[in-house]
Design a protein around this motif. Structure first.
Motif, PDB file in Angstrom:
ATOM      1  N   LEU A  57      53.257  33.054  42.185  1.00 31.14           N
ATOM      2  CA  LEU A  57      52.253  34.070  42.488  1.00 31.14           C
ATOM      3  C   LEU A  57      51.279  34.214  41.318  1.00 31.14           C
ATOM      4  N   PHE A  58      51.818  34.242  40.104  1.00 32.15           N
ATOM      5  CA  PHE A  58      50.965  34.349  38.925  1.00 32.15           C
ATOM      6  C   PHE A  58      50.146  33.072  38.747  1.00 32.15           C
ATOM      7  N   GLU A  59      50.748  31.928  39.062  1.00 29.83           N
ATOM      8  CA  GLU A  59      50.022  30.657  38.987  1.00 29.83           C
ATOM      9  C   GLU A  59      48.847  30.653  39.962  1.00 29.83           C
ATOM     10  N   LEU A  60      49.060  31.170  41.165  1.00 29.94           N
ATOM     11  CA  LEU A  60      47.978  31.251  42.148  1.00 29.94           C
ATOM     12  C   LEU A  60      46.865  32.158  41.645  1.00 29.94           C
ATOM     13  N   TYR A  61      47.234  33.274  41.052  1.00 30.96           N
ATOM     14  CA  TYR A  61      46.229  34.181  40.478  1.00 30.96           C
ATOM     15  C   TYR A  61      45.397  33.441  39.434  1.00 30.96           C
ATOM     16  N   ARG A  62      46.048  32.685  38.571  1.00 29.62           N
ATOM     17  CA  ARG A  62      45.320  31.936  37.535  1.00 29.62           C
ATOM     18  C   ARG A  62      44.395  30.884  38.152  1.00 29.62           C
ATOM     19  N   HIS A  63      44.845  30.224  39.210  1.00 32.37           N
ATOM     20  CA  HIS A  63      43.991  29.236  39.878  1.00 32.37           C
ATOM     21  C   HIS A  63      42.737  29.892  40.448  1.00 32.37           C
ATOM     22  N   ILE A  64      42.895  31.031  41.086  1.00 35.27           N
ATOM     23  CA  ILE A  64      41.746  31.721  41.676  1.00 35.27           C
ATOM     24  C   ILE A  64      40.808  32.212  40.575  1.00 35.27           C
ATOM     25  N   GLU A  65      41.376  32.688  39.486  1.00 34.55           N
ATOM     26  CA  GLU A  65      40.563  33.127  38.355  1.00 34.55           C
ATOM     27  C   GLU A  65      39.744  31.954  37.800  1.00 34.55           C
ATOM     28  N   LYS A  66      40.383  30.803  37.658  1.00 40.81           N
ATOM     29  CA  LYS A  66      39.698  29.605  37.165  1.00 40.81           C
ATOM     30  C   LYS A  66      38.644  29.136  38.179  1.00 40.81           C
ATOM     31  N   TYR A  67      38.971  29.218  39.464  1.00 42.09           N
ATOM     32  CA  TYR A  67      38.034  28.833  40.520  1.00 42.09           C
ATOM     33  C   TYR A  67      36.753  29.666  40.438  1.00 42.09           C
ATOM     34  N   GLU A  72      30.784  29.633  38.728  1.00 42.69           N
ATOM     35  CA  GLU A  72      29.601  30.125  38.014  1.00 42.69           C
ATOM     36  C   GLU A  72      28.877  28.997  37.281  1.00 42.69           C
ATOM     37  N   ARG A  73      29.622  27.949  36.908  1.00 42.31           N
ATOM     38  CA  ARG A  73      29.030  26.857  36.139  1.00 42.31           C
ATOM     39  C   ARG A  73      28.717  25.621  36.957  1.00 42.31           C
ATOM     40  N   TYR A  74      29.494  25.385  38.010  1.00 45.35           N
ATOM     41  CA  TYR A  74      29.354  24.154  38.790  1.00 45.35           C
ATOM     42  C   TYR A  74      29.094  24.476  40.250  1.00 45.35           C
ATOM     43  N   PRO A  75      28.490  23.532  40.987  1.00 41.27           N
ATOM     44  CA  PRO A  75      28.343  23.735  42.434  1.00 41.27           C
ATOM     45  C   PRO A  75      29.713  23.673  43.124  1.00 41.27           C
ATOM     46  N   ALA A  76      29.785  24.190  44.323  1.00 37.79           N
ATOM     47  CA  ALA A  76      31.063  24.314  45.035  1.00 37.79           C
ATOM     48  C   ALA A  76      31.694  22.965  45.358  1.00 37.79           C
ATOM     49  N   HIS A  77      30.894  21.914  45.479  1.00 40.15           N
ATOM     50  CA  HIS A  77      31.435  20.607  45.853  1.00 40.15           C
ATOM     51  C   HIS A  77      31.763  19.727  44.645  1.00 40.15           C
ATOM     52  N   SER A  78      31.625  20.260  43.436  1.00 39.82           N
ATOM     53  CA  SER A  78      31.884  19.454  42.242  1.00 39.82           C
ATOM     54  C   SER A  78      33.383  19.199  42.062  1.00 39.82           C
TER      55      SER A  78
END
Length: 116
Positions: A57-67, A72-78
């Motif tokens: 669950l915490f790993e998923l939270y970190r993935h979404i945070e990183k996503y 903000e820096r890259y386009p969605a398809h990068s």
């Protein structure tokens, strides 16, 4: 709290992640305080399955945070965004399987207790 209520509450909190991935809601870490608290509580459980569920669950939270950070820096398809998105989906699938195992375990133990 019992296992089932912890899992149900965590699943309800996780449902908001789909809005972030779909782009309909912005990621705000303050909104996920209860989710982080649940993950911490689950990680501290003596049951190995619950502890694993908390870690994932915490790993998923970190993935979404990183996503959200990468969007903000890259386009969605990068590539970086896709990699984090795929990792989040794998973690979500793992969480679903662990939740199903926990639920089956609860029903199995109840059946043993009541002789069903």
């Amino acid at each position: 709290m019992d296992k089932t209520s912890l899992i149900v509450e965590a699943t309800a909190e996780m449902a908001r992640f789909s809005d972030v991935i779909n782009g309909t809601a912005a990621f705000n870490p303050v909104d996920y305080g209860r989710l982080r608290e649940l993950a911490r509580d689950l990680q501290r459980q003596e049951d190995a399955e619950l502890s694993l569920y908390g870690r994932k669950l915490f790993e998923l939270y970190r993935h979404i945070e990183k996503y959200a950070e990468l969007l903000e820096r890259y386009p969605a398809h990068s590539r970086p965004v896709r990699k984090v998105s795929e990792a989040a989906m794998k973690t979500a699938a793992t969480l679903e399987r662990i939740g199903e195992r926990l639920e089956a375990d609860v029903y199995r133990k109840a059946g043993e207790k009541y002789g069903v």
